[in-house]
Design an enzyme around this catalytic site. Structure first.
Site, short mmCIF file in Angstrom:
data_model
loop_
_atom_site.label_atom_id
_atom_site.label_comp_id
_atom_site.label_asym_id
_atom_site.label_seq_id
_atom_site.Cartn_x
_atom_site.Cartn_y
_atom_site.Cartn_z
N THR A 182 -9.07 -5.27 3.57
CA THR A 182 -9.00 -4.37 2.42
C THR A 182 -9.96 -4.94 1.39
O THR A 182 -9.83 -6.10 1.01
CB THR A 182 -7.57 -4.32 1.85
OG1 THR A 182 -6.68 -3.86 2.86
CG2 THR A 182 -7.49 -3.38 0.65
N ASP A 237 -9.22 0.60 1.66
CA ASP A 237 -8.26 0.16 2.67
C ASP A 237 -8.79 0.57 4.04
O ASP A 237 -8.48 1.64 4.55
CB ASP A 237 -6.91 0.83 2.35
CG ASP A 237 -5.78 0.23 3.16
OD1 ASP A 237 -5.85 -0.95 3.49
OD2 ASP A 237 -4.82 0.96 3.44
N LYS A 261 -4.19 -1.47 9.77
CA LYS A 261 -4.53 -1.68 8.36
C LYS A 261 -4.75 -3.15 8.03
O LYS A 261 -4.90 -3.50 6.87
CB LYS A 261 -3.38 -1.16 7.48
CG LYS A 261 -3.04 0.30 7.72
CD LYS A 261 -4.07 1.20 7.10
CE LYS A 261 -3.59 2.64 7.13
NZ LYS A 261 -4.30 3.45 6.16
N ARG A 266 -8.15 4.26 12.90
CA ARG A 266 -7.31 5.44 13.15
C ARG A 266 -6.78 5.51 14.58
O ARG A 266 -5.69 6.04 14.81
CB ARG A 266 -8.09 6.72 12.84
CG ARG A 266 -8.56 6.84 11.42
CD ARG A 266 -7.43 6.84 10.42
NE ARG A 266 -7.94 6.96 9.05
CZ ARG A 266 -7.20 6.68 7.97
NH1 ARG A 266 -5.95 6.28 8.10
NH2 ARG A 266 -7.72 6.80 6.78
N GLU A 298 -9.15 4.18 -2.74
CA GLU A 298 -7.93 3.95 -3.52
C GLU A 298 -8.26 3.18 -4.80
O GLU A 298 -9.35 2.63 -4.95
CB GLU A 298 -6.91 3.12 -2.72
CG GLU A 298 -6.56 3.72 -1.36
CD GLU A 298 -5.37 3.04 -0.70
OE1 GLU A 298 -4.50 2.50 -1.41
OE2 GLU A 298 -5.31 3.06 0.54
N GLN A 307 -4.05 3.02 14.81
CA GLN A 307 -2.94 3.57 14.01
C GLN A 307 -2.16 4.63 14.79
O GLN A 307 -0.93 4.64 14.80
CB GLN A 307 -3.51 4.16 12.72
CG GLN A 307 -2.46 4.67 11.74
CD GLN A 307 -3.09 5.19 10.45
OE1 GLN A 307 -4.31 5.19 10.29
NE2 GLN A 307 -2.27 5.62 9.52
N GLU A 348 -10.00 12.79 6.98
CA GLU A 348 -9.86 14.11 6.37
C GLU A 348 -11.20 14.83 6.28
O GLU A 348 -11.28 16.04 6.52
CB GLU A 348 -9.29 13.98 4.95
CG GLU A 348 -7.89 13.39 4.89
CD GLU A 348 -7.57 12.94 3.48
OE1 GLU A 348 -7.78 11.76 3.16
OE2 GLU A 348 -7.12 13.79 2.68
N HIS A 366 -3.93 14.06 0.15
CA HIS A 366 -4.14 13.21 1.33
C HIS A 366 -2.94 13.31 2.28
O HIS A 366 -3.11 13.50 3.49
CB HIS A 366 -4.34 11.75 0.88
CG HIS A 366 -4.35 10.77 2.02
ND1 HIS A 366 -5.40 10.68 2.92
CD2 HIS A 366 -3.44 9.84 2.43
CE1 HIS A 366 -5.14 9.73 3.81
NE2 HIS A 366 -3.95 9.21 3.54
N ASP A 404 0.85 -1.19 0.00
CA ASP A 404 0.00 0.00 0.00
C ASP A 404 0.89 1.24 0.00
O ASP A 404 1.88 1.30 0.72
CB ASP A 404 -0.90 -0.01 1.23
CG ASP A 404 -1.98 1.06 1.14
OD1 ASP A 404 -2.34 1.45 0.01
OD2 ASP A 404 -2.45 1.52 2.19
N GLU A 448 -10.42 4.18 3.17
CA GLU A 448 -9.50 4.91 2.31
C GLU A 448 -9.88 4.59 0.87
O GLU A 448 -9.87 3.43 0.46
CB GLU A 448 -8.04 4.53 2.60
CG GLU A 448 -7.58 5.10 3.93
CD GLU A 448 -6.09 4.95 4.20
OE1 GLU A 448 -5.44 4.08 3.58
OE2 GLU A 448 -5.57 5.70 5.05
CA CA Z 1 -4.05 2.96 2.31
#
Ligand code: CA
Length: 420
Positions: free
Chosen positions: A254, A230, A250, A234, A200, A237, A360, A132, A125, A198
């Site tokens: 996914t 993904d 993570k 948070r 992607e 993380q 975000e 971002h 990843d 996420e």
């Molecule tokens: Ca990612």
């Protein structure tokens, strides 16, 4: 390039994701058929195992479609990929002499169950979207230090987990993990309270390599693309992240879309990466347009509630292409394999409503979104369904991706106290 008409009538609608121009590859099953390779055309699937058995579509002396993955076709290489696409266009084009034979091999998509389209060899990843990385860096390190010093010189990535990649439609269980807020004295083990997405695009590597490859070579190695979510914890993380980077935050899951849109189908939509702020070292420099103009959208629907679009952006916002990421990945001599999956990194645009994660969109929880039912969202609640969608807009047709969706299900009881 205009719409290529097909005898499968539904494929000819201007807003259908799967016209003859697209021909995405997937793995499907029905109540009568074991999982096997198929190609989507309009609302139908052409059963390629059946087409191969009947001698209608033959790519190799051994059967390659009567298996639940596309890796064997990938391993045949780009010349065979081109032959397959050319033959499928012949068979499915309006006026094809093969229509009556192929009609017997069509399955209605709504009667089929979709599976993982390929065996994921390994998953990497990246963190290659400028907006971002700037947003997240601003939140965690302040605006002055938003981008790490290496960011404009290489696509930053980490080695993820292939084992937790799932196909669209799979429920996503809220994980437990070790959490410690900035004001907590000690960490605790608890369900994630800041579960996120996420947005992607995943590049599927089709050709292997054993040593460094150039950006041009890397571009030729990519078989196709999928939408990729993904899922990210948070709060897990934030505590585990330093100094090494993502790990358990993570690893829960996914999700990818079920149909691989081939690089060949996306050719008309190539575009350049944004202007370089710092010149790249020569081995990472762009040699031509290697991003794609793909409109992307995410909707959130609470359990039993109305769906709301929470972001709209475009893949062309990326700072690095998948070919640059793959070339960088190989510089150490790291071998790449058919079925390697590369996540692009979160795709955020420059504006607030173009951000590709809730972190975000809600600015770390300070600016929650308001859903149509009046409830607020900073991060995902149990029962929320997230759906990623995307397409490249052609002249009177679209090359669409299949949706990539998943519902968040409640955390289990404490997994370490169940047996007590
Ligand atoms: Ca990612």
């Amino acid at each position: 390039m205009p719409l290529m008409p097909s005898w499968v009538a539904s494929a000819n609608a201007a807003d259908h994701p799967f016209p003859l121009n697209n021909l995405p590859y997937g793995v499907f099953s029905t109540t009568q058929q074991e999982p096997r390779c198929g190609v989507a055309i309009g609302d139908m699937i052409l059963d390629l195992a059946a087409a191969e058995a009947a001698g209608l579509v033959v790519l190799h002396e051994d059967a390659v479609f009567d298996v639940p993955f596309w890796n064997e076709v990938m391993e045949l290489g780009p010349e065979k990929w081109a032959l397959l696409r050319a033959r499928l266009i012949e068979v499915l084009a309006q006026g094809s002499p093969d229509q009556s034979a192929a009609e017997t091999m069509l399955v209605t998509q709504s009667d089929a169950e979709m599976h993982m389209p390929f065996l994921v060899a390994e998953y990497t990843d990246f963190y290659a979207g400028r907006h971002h990385a700037t947003n997240v860096g601003t939140m965690f390190r302040g605006a002055e230090n938003a981008l790490p010093p290496n960011w404009l010189h290489m696509p930053i990535g980490y080695n993820g987990r292939a084992s937790s990649i799932v196909v669209s439609g799979t429920d996503i269980r809220r994980p437990w993990g070790q959490l410690k807020g900035p004001d907590d004295d000690a960490p605790r083990f608890a369900p994630c309270a800041r579960f996120d997405m996420e947005l992607e695009i995943g590049a599927v590597v089709g050709s292997p390599s054993d040593g460094p490859v150039s950006v041009d070579e890397a571009d030729q190695m990519i078989f196709g693309y999928v939408l990729l979510n993904d899922w990210s914890a948070r709060d897990i993380q934030a505590w585990e992240y330093q100094p090494l980077g993502p790990f358990q935050a993570k690893a829960t899951a996914t999700s990818i879309s079920a149909w691989i849109v081939t690089q060949a189908a996306l050719e008309p939509f190539r575009c350049n990466t944004p202007p370089r702020e710092q010149p790249l070292l020569s081995h990472l420099q762009d040699t031509g347009p290697m991003l794609y103009d793909i409109d992307l959208e995410v909707t959130l629907a609470p359990s039993g509630g109305q769906e709301m679009t929470i972001t709209r952006t475009n893949y062309k916002e990326m700072y690095y292409s998948s070919a640059q990421q793959l070339a960088h990945h190989s510089t150490s001599g790291c071998p790449m394999t058919a079925g390697d999956l590369l996540g692009s990194g979160t795709i955020s645009g420059p504006h607030k409503d173009q951000r590709g994660s809730l972190l975000e969109l809600s600015w770390g929880g300070k600016e929650p979104l308001t859903l149509p039912d009046g409830t607020k969202r900073s991060f995902l609640e149990d029962g929320d369904r997230l759906t990623l969608s995307g397409y490249a807009q052609g002249d009177g047709y679209r090359v669409g991706f299949a949706d990539c969706s998943g519902v968040v299900t409640p955390a289990l009881e404490n997994p370490y106290e169940r047996s007590k």
